[in-house]
Design an enzyme around this catalytic site. Structure first.
Site, PDB file in Angstrom:
ATOM      1  N   SER A 109      39.744  52.569  39.315  1.00 31.08           N
ATOM      2  CA  SER A 109      40.072  51.154  39.334  1.00 31.08           C
ATOM      3  C   SER A 109      41.601  50.919  39.167  1.00 31.08           C
ATOM      4  O   SER A 109      41.824  49.656  39.405  1.00 31.08           O
ATOM      5  CB  SER A 109      38.925  50.640  38.357  1.00 31.08           C
ATOM      6  OG  SER A 109      39.206  51.260  37.080  1.00 31.08           O
ATOM      7  N   LYS A 126      30.598  43.491  41.423  1.00 30.62           N
ATOM      8  CA  LYS A 126      32.026  43.671  42.134  1.00 30.62           C
ATOM      9  C   LYS A 126      31.607  43.086  43.554  1.00 30.62           C
ATOM     10  O   LYS A 126      31.317  41.940  43.782  1.00 30.62           O
ATOM     11  CB  LYS A 126      32.821  44.976  41.897  1.00 30.62           C
ATOM     12  CG  LYS A 126      33.371  45.044  40.764  1.00 30.62           C
ATOM     13  CD  LYS A 126      33.891  46.168  40.062  1.00 30.62           C
ATOM     14  CE  LYS A 126      34.328  45.842  38.627  1.00 30.62           C
ATOM     15  NZ  LYS A 126      34.615  47.402  37.853  1.00 30.62           N
ATOM     16  N   HIS A 170      33.697  50.717  42.487  1.00 28.36           N
ATOM     17  CA  HIS A 170      34.694  50.098  43.697  1.00 28.36           C
ATOM     18  C   HIS A 170      34.180  50.493  45.043  1.00 28.36           C
ATOM     19  O   HIS A 170      34.912  49.913  45.943  1.00 28.36           O
ATOM     20  CB  HIS A 170      36.009  50.189  43.324  1.00 28.36           C
ATOM     21  CG  HIS A 170      36.448  49.363  42.136  1.00 28.36           C
ATOM     22  ND1 HIS A 170      36.726  47.872  42.475  1.00 28.36           N
ATOM     23  CD2 HIS A 170      36.705  49.572  40.860  1.00 28.36           C
ATOM     24  CE1 HIS A 170      37.074  47.511  41.124  1.00 28.36           C
ATOM     25  NE2 HIS A 170      37.100  48.536  40.271  1.00 28.36           N
TER      26      HIS A 170
END
Ligand SMILES: *Cc1c(COP(=O)(O)O)cnc(C)c1O
Length: 283
Positions: free
Chosen positions: A69, A129, A97
């Site tokens: 990240s 996300k 992610h």
């Protein structure tokens, strides 16, 4: 919560967890909660991990971010899967992610690396996300899921996700799966950003994902650049110690499919102007 529940369900006292040095804080908390022995290995270093695995007896779990990240790079997933097979360790990947962004249909880091459930038995993802809602999920075999439903305390002892969030997440996942055109657009933005920022003299990190850190070095310079960009109406946060090591302060540029070429023009122009104003030379 998902990481804490899963990791503490899969390892306990007397077991050993191998954790990449740059793993997300929630993975570290899960490791601590499990009461297993924790061995951190240098970031992405499969040779060091192989040595640690070979020298350890008993139940072993290897846990890693899919996309890191703060650095934006991918874990060496194929090699990690191979090592885990060789050393009879359980591989757990947190792809917060990767989902929605990487791989065919946004299926994430594993898909991008051509890996499946037989290679990585447990995959964790967030809905907060790319999917834009909130919550998290765990994927694996039905046997593994049955086990986790019985054992993951952060799952058992909290109120379920509200139905409205579940419905929104389902709709969001459908949209994300059908968004290969938006992923292609994002890919173009990433490639162009890397090419042009590096041509200006900025030091980028070896990232192929929308997380594109600009390595600055000193915390004060990173803050100055962040403030400079803010003056141009662009929000890019500076990441400083203790989040990253001393001397590795950076600006964390995060590209998204919602950005346009015109947005990227503005970012690149502002980066060029600020570079002069702050008097940055080589990083
Ligand atoms: C952001 C992130 C999380 C936490 O996800 P939330 O949905 O914000 O709780 C976990 N793991 C990784 C690798 C992350 O980047």
């Amino acid at each position: 919560m998902a990481n804490m529940g899963v990791i503490s369900a899969l390892a306990g006292r007397g077991d050993t967890i191998f954790s990449d040095r740059l793993n997300h804080a929630s993975i570290i908390d899960g490791c601590l909660l499990s009461r297993a022995r924790i061995r951190r290995y240098p970031h992405g270093d499969t040779e060091a991990l192989a040595e640690q695995l070979a020298g350890t007896e008993g139940h072993k779990v290897v846990v890693t971010d899919g996309v890191f990240s703060m650095d934006g790079d991918l874990a060496p997933l194929a090699e990690l899967a191979r090592l885990c097979r060789t050393h009879d360790a359980l591989l757990v990947v947190d792809d917060a992610h990767g989902f929605g962004v990487l791989g065919d249909g946004g299926r994430g880091s594993l898909s991008a690396c051509g890996l499946g459930q037989e290679d990585v038995p447990v995959v964790i993802g967030t809905l907060g996300k790319a999917f834009g809602t909130s919550g998290a999920f765990v994927a694996g075999s039905s046997l593994m899921m049955d086990y986790l439903v019985q054992k993951a305390r952060t799952y058992i002892y909290t109120t379920s996700m509200p139905p409205a969030i579940a419905a929104a997440s389902t709709a969001s996942i459908r949209m994300a799966m059908a968004a290969d055109d938006r992923r292609a657009h994002l890919r173009n933005l990433i490639d162009r950003f890397r090419r042009e920022a590096q041509a200006m003299g900025y030091a980028l990190m070896p990232s192929d994902t929308p997380i594109q850190p600009i390595l600055i070095g000193g915390a004060a310079e990173a803050m100055a650049l962040s403030r400079g960009l803010e003056g141009h109406g662009i929000w890019v946060t500076a990441i400083r110690p203790p989040t990253v090591p001393q001397g590795e302060s950076r600006l964390r540029v995060t590209l998204s499919a919602a950005h346009t070429e015109a947005h990227l023009d503005r970012l690149l122009q502002a980066l060029a102007v600020c570079r002069q104003e702050i008097g940055l030379t080589a990083a």
